[in-house]
Design a protein around this motif. Sequence first.
Motif, PDB file in Angstrom:
ATOM      1  N   THR A  58       0.832  -1.719   0.348  1.00 29.08           N
ATOM      2  CA  THR A  58       0.187  -0.261   0.231  1.00 29.08           C
ATOM      3  C   THR A  58       0.516   1.717   0.098  1.00 29.08           C
ATOM      4  OG1 THR A  58      -1.315  -1.263   1.152  1.00 29.08           O
ATOM      5  CG2 THR A  58      -1.923   1.242   0.995  1.00 29.08           C
ATOM      6  N   VAL A  59       0.996   1.778  -1.056  1.00 23.10           N
ATOM      7  CA  VAL A  59       1.119   3.324  -1.106  1.00 23.10           C
ATOM      8  C   VAL A  59       0.215   4.415  -0.820  1.00 23.10           C
ATOM      9  CG1 VAL A  59       2.838   4.929  -2.603  1.00 23.10           C
ATOM     10  CG2 VAL A  59       2.513   2.496  -3.014  1.00 23.10           C
ATOM     11  N   PRO A  60       0.300   5.170   0.842  1.00 26.50           N
ATOM     12  CA  PRO A  60      -0.530   5.836   1.586  1.00 26.50           C
ATOM     13  C   PRO A  60      -0.877   7.423   0.600  1.00 26.50           C
ATOM     14  CG  PRO A  60       0.736   5.036   2.813  1.00 26.50           C
ATOM     15  CD  PRO A  60       1.622   5.016   1.223  1.00 26.50           C
ATOM     16  N   GLU A  61       0.211   7.416  -0.315  1.00 23.58           N
ATOM     17  CA  GLU A  61       0.288   8.425  -1.184  1.00 23.58           C
ATOM     18  C   GLU A  61       0.686   8.737  -2.646  1.00 23.58           C
ATOM     19  OE1 GLU A  61       0.545  12.435   1.071  1.00 23.58           O
ATOM     20  OE2 GLU A  61       0.384  11.361   2.402  1.00 23.58           O
ATOM     21  N   PRO A  62       0.312   7.930  -3.153  1.00 24.91           N
ATOM     22  CA  PRO A  62       0.980   7.390  -5.052  1.00 24.91           C
ATOM     23  C   PRO A  62       1.512   8.534  -5.441  1.00 24.91           C
ATOM     24  CG  PRO A  62      -1.146   6.938  -4.727  1.00 24.91           C
ATOM     25  CD  PRO A  62      -1.116   7.376  -3.403  1.00 24.91           C
ATOM     26  N   GLU A  63       2.318   8.845  -6.300  1.00 25.60           N
ATOM     27  CA  GLU A  63       2.435   9.857  -6.766  1.00 25.60           C
ATOM     28  C   GLU A  63       1.415   9.424  -7.918  1.00 25.60           C
ATOM     29  OE1 GLU A  63       5.463  12.058  -7.011  1.00 25.60           O
ATOM     30  OE2 GLU A  63       5.950  10.433  -4.735  1.00 25.60           O
ATOM     31  N   ALA A  64       1.304  10.915  -8.818  1.00 22.61           N
ATOM     32  CA  ALA A  64       0.387  11.304 -10.457  1.00 22.61           C
ATOM     33  C   ALA A  64       0.146   9.647 -11.012  1.00 22.61           C
ATOM     34  CB  ALA A  64      -0.209  11.455 -10.990  1.00 22.61           C
ATOM     35  N   LEU A  65       1.544   9.265 -11.619  1.00 21.39           N
ATOM     36  CA  LEU A  65       2.372   8.487 -12.058  1.00 21.39           C
ATOM     37  C   LEU A  65       3.289   7.272 -11.200  1.00 21.39           C
ATOM     38  CD1 LEU A  65       1.909   6.620 -15.167  1.00 21.39           C
ATOM     39  CD2 LEU A  65       3.773   8.150 -16.036  1.00 21.39           C
ATOM     40  N   GLN A  66       2.880   6.428 -10.575  1.00 23.45           N
ATOM     41  CA  GLN A  66       3.464   5.993  -9.550  1.00 23.45           C
ATOM     42  C   GLN A  66       4.175   4.643 -10.107  1.00 23.45           C
ATOM     43  OE1 GLN A  66       3.632   6.134  -5.553  1.00 23.45           O
ATOM     44  NE2 GLN A  66       5.476   5.244  -6.367  1.00 23.45           N
ATOM     45  N   ARG A  67       5.778   5.138 -10.390  1.00 20.11           N
ATOM     46  CA  ARG A  67       6.184   4.379 -10.619  1.00 20.11           C
ATOM     47  C   ARG A  67       7.215   2.879  -9.457  1.00 20.11           C
ATOM     48  NH1 ARG A  67      12.014   4.694 -12.321  1.00 20.11           N
ATOM     49  NH2 ARG A  67      12.184   2.892 -13.781  1.00 20.11           N
ATOM     50  N   LEU A  68       6.955   2.078  -9.905  1.00 21.75           N
ATOM     51  CA  LEU A  68       7.151   0.512  -8.806  1.00 21.75           C
ATOM     52  C   LEU A  68       8.219  -0.008  -9.821  1.00 21.75           C
ATOM     53  CD1 LEU A  68       3.573  -0.546  -8.852  1.00 21.75           C
ATOM     54  CD2 LEU A  68       5.017   0.290  -6.648  1.00 21.75           C
ATOM     55  N   THR A  69       9.658  -0.651  -8.695  1.00 18.61           N
ATOM     56  CA  THR A  69      10.801  -1.264  -9.646  1.00 18.61           C
ATOM     57  C   THR A  69      11.192  -2.272  -8.263  1.00 18.61           C
ATOM     58  OG1 THR A  69      12.377   0.711  -8.484  1.00 18.61           O
ATOM     59  CG2 THR A  69      11.556   0.398 -10.502  1.00 18.61           C
ATOM     60  N   LEU A  70      12.198  -3.369  -8.359  1.00 16.01           N
ATOM     61  CA  LEU A  70      12.102  -4.229  -8.198  1.00 16.01           C
ATOM     62  C   LEU A  70      13.766  -4.252  -8.994  1.00 16.01           C
ATOM     63  CD1 LEU A  70      10.916  -6.322  -5.849  1.00 16.01           C
ATOM     64  CD2 LEU A  70      11.341  -7.978  -7.474  1.00 16.01           C
ATOM     65  N   PRO A  71      14.704  -4.570  -6.853  1.00 18.39           N
ATOM     66  CA  PRO A  71      16.102  -4.311  -7.411  1.00 18.39           C
ATOM     67  C   PRO A  71      16.554  -5.458  -8.453  1.00 18.39           C
ATOM     68  CG  PRO A  71      15.583  -3.981  -4.836  1.00 18.39           C
ATOM     69  CD  PRO A  71      14.091  -4.227  -5.277  1.00 18.39           C
ATOM     70  N   GLN A  84       4.066  -2.226 -18.175  1.00 13.83           N
ATOM     71  CA  GLN A  84       5.625  -2.989 -17.634  1.00 13.83           C
ATOM     72  C   GLN A  84       6.615  -1.627 -18.806  1.00 13.83           C
ATOM     73  OE1 GLN A  84       6.782  -6.468 -16.910  1.00 13.83           O
ATOM     74  NE2 GLN A  84       8.718  -6.397 -16.427  1.00 13.83           N
ATOM     75  N   THR A  85       7.431  -1.270 -18.150  1.00 12.05           N
ATOM     76  CA  THR A  85       8.247  -0.351 -18.796  1.00 12.05           C
ATOM     77  C   THR A  85       9.636  -0.673 -18.889  1.00 12.05           C
ATOM     78  OG1 THR A  85       8.675   0.701 -16.697  1.00 12.05           O
ATOM     79  CG2 THR A  85       6.922   1.375 -17.852  1.00 12.05           C
ATOM     80  N   GLY A  86       9.792  -2.023 -18.288  1.00 13.15           N
ATOM     81  CA  GLY A  86      11.454  -2.445 -18.646  1.00 13.15           C
ATOM     82  C   GLY A  86      11.563  -4.039 -17.636  1.00 13.15           C
ATOM     83  N   LYS A  87      12.521  -4.574 -17.558  1.00 16.57           N
ATOM     84  CA  LYS A  87      12.538  -5.822 -16.641  1.00 16.57           C
ATOM     85  C   LYS A  87      12.047  -5.640 -15.432  1.00 16.57           C
ATOM     86  CE  LYS A  87      17.121  -5.996 -16.391  1.00 16.57           C
ATOM     87  NZ  LYS A  87      19.006  -5.760 -16.874  1.00 16.57           N
ATOM     88  N   SER A  88      12.596  -5.303 -15.021  1.00 15.99           N
ATOM     89  CA  SER A  88      11.878  -4.486 -12.944  1.00 15.99           C
ATOM     90  C   SER A  88      10.802  -3.636 -12.804  1.00 15.99           C
ATOM     91  CB  SER A  88      13.624  -4.530 -12.804  1.00 15.99           C
ATOM     92  OG  SER A  88      13.898  -5.856 -12.539  1.00 15.99           O
ATOM     93  N   SER A  89      10.577  -2.896 -14.048  1.00 19.02           N
ATOM     94  CA  SER A  89       9.948  -1.302 -13.406  1.00 19.02           C
ATOM     95  C   SER A  89       8.370  -1.481 -13.981  1.00 19.02           C
ATOM     96  CB  SER A  89      11.033  -0.378 -14.317  1.00 19.02           C
ATOM     97  OG  SER A  89      11.322  -0.311 -15.558  1.00 19.02           O
TER      98      SER A  89
END
Length: 602
Positions: free
Chosen positions: A30-43, A75-80
């Motif tokens: 849960t991201v309480p206050e997300p960005e308008a375009l919320q980016r998520l990545t995994l290391p 999905q914008t990349g292999k980990s994003s």
Amino acid sequence: MPRPHKTRAPVHYRVEMPDLHTHLYQVTLTVPEPEALQRLTLPAWIPGSYLIREFAKNLQDLQARQGRRALDVVQTGKSSWEVACKPGQPLQLAYTVYANDASVRTAWLDASRGFFNGTSLCLRAEGHAQGPHALEIRAPKARSAWSVATGLTALQVNPQGFGTYLAADYDELADCPIELGAFWSGTFKACGVPHRFVVAGATPSFDGARLLADAQKICETAIRFWHGTRKPPHKQYVFMLNAVDDSYGGLEHRNSTALICGRRDLPRLGEPKSSDGYTTLLGLISHEYFHTWNVKRLRPAEFARYDYSQENYTRLLWFFEGFTSYYDDLLLRRAGLIDDATYLKLLAKATNQVLQTPGRRVQTVAQASFDAWVKYYRQDENTPNATVSYYTKGSLVALCLDLTLRHEGKTTLDDVMRALWKRCAGGPMTEADLRAELASLAGRSLDHELDQWVHGTAELPIADLLAAHGVALQPEAPQLAQRLGLRVTENHRVQIKTVLRGGPAEKAGMAAGDEWLGLDVKGQGWRIQRLEDVAFYAGPAQQVTAVVARDGRLLQMPLALPAVAPATSKPAGQRGRKAAAATPDTIRLTASDSAALARWLA
Ligand SMILES: [Zn+2]
């Protein structure tokens, strides 16, 4: 565009294990206050293990919603990934992570045990990484004996440790692995700091009290090394050891470490003497604990802030891994856990590893550090010929520096390490910092030594330096594989893994991947099943014909067998460097002056 940081409710992860034997963790973020375009990545990698592992390969079924409204995940990349969000409403992401790697670097889950690193399970909500992160771990059903062990700060947990933990930022979350299960657990204090040691997979013969007592000695010796009587930087510490049938390794973290060892290496009840395996385990404990200072806090300037998405290059792993390797066994000696003879045996082993690596003439330890991502962590048949280990050669660089400083009498490497800690405020450092502290404490520049030993491939002056500190270095008859210039595996057949540069096997034409079937000695053919058979059947013959299988064909190769006597010179053809010509492949170390030795090891 990064927006200014403000105080926010923590990013919150809920980890559940509804079906243990599927190896699947269920994660709700849960991201309480997300960005308008919320980016998520995994290391793509985990700090301390320098290989792109692309943990995203195990992440599946990613879904997003705000309230009851399902959102598209792009999905914008292999980990994003990206999710377009409505402002002012929490974003919830649900996904599963497949966890079937028993190593300390990723994640594991089955009916007997769970383990995970944040780098495997926790998507990073970009723009929120500097703020607080909460991790809620729900107890799996029908596993009432399971507990949690972690270096994270507990916010609200039950007596077993299930509940919610808090990290100041994503880095802390990623640096605090979690152990789950019905593990053995014990505690001790070292210099007033609480330490916990948990062991998964122990047998009934395991002597937990012995392990705790010995680990305590190691921790106290390390804390006093860095801080004397003052407090260390960590307020608590957790050792998480997984004992398995056959494995070995560890990964350092800021206030914990994940370790793996063979069950036979654990100390056993009623066994007063340490086995070699247990000594190795104590060395691993000492190594990872020393990293609490050397690489987790004092660290390469390039690691001041980790970039989890790609390789983070540094030329300093010879310092952070090599010097830690020098001190791991030395602190065991200082803690009284091994004697002088055992210490010298361990030092001889490291020395032999470097001397038997032709790649030490090809690659410097600074290059080996930079290349860790594609060479040290991706070893193949060419590795011994083309590379040198920044662990083992780095530990010998530390040895040579320490003995040089001690011989000159103004300072020791111990003082230099502590001065560096102060100079860099227990934070990012460069090689220039090390050179400056060496010059300042030794009263002269050691640039020439570092240029030769770290940025060059000249032989290290180990024999002379050891002789000045009460240790005699003598050549020893090399093992048959070393004499032949081979690394093999033996399983009722001899499989060639590596052909060493310049050795008799290379001259005969052998290649990695060959199966060595037999040999012809004076017209008689013999089948070999282990390498020792070569010496057995050849007897005094100096010239034989080797029979090998390669790609379905049988090949015959004339092979010159080297003499059995201790090799005091390199086989011909190793580029004829004069300095190297006098160095044996295999050495042993013995105490020649116990008073001088005691001054160094005490
Ligand atoms: Zn290490």
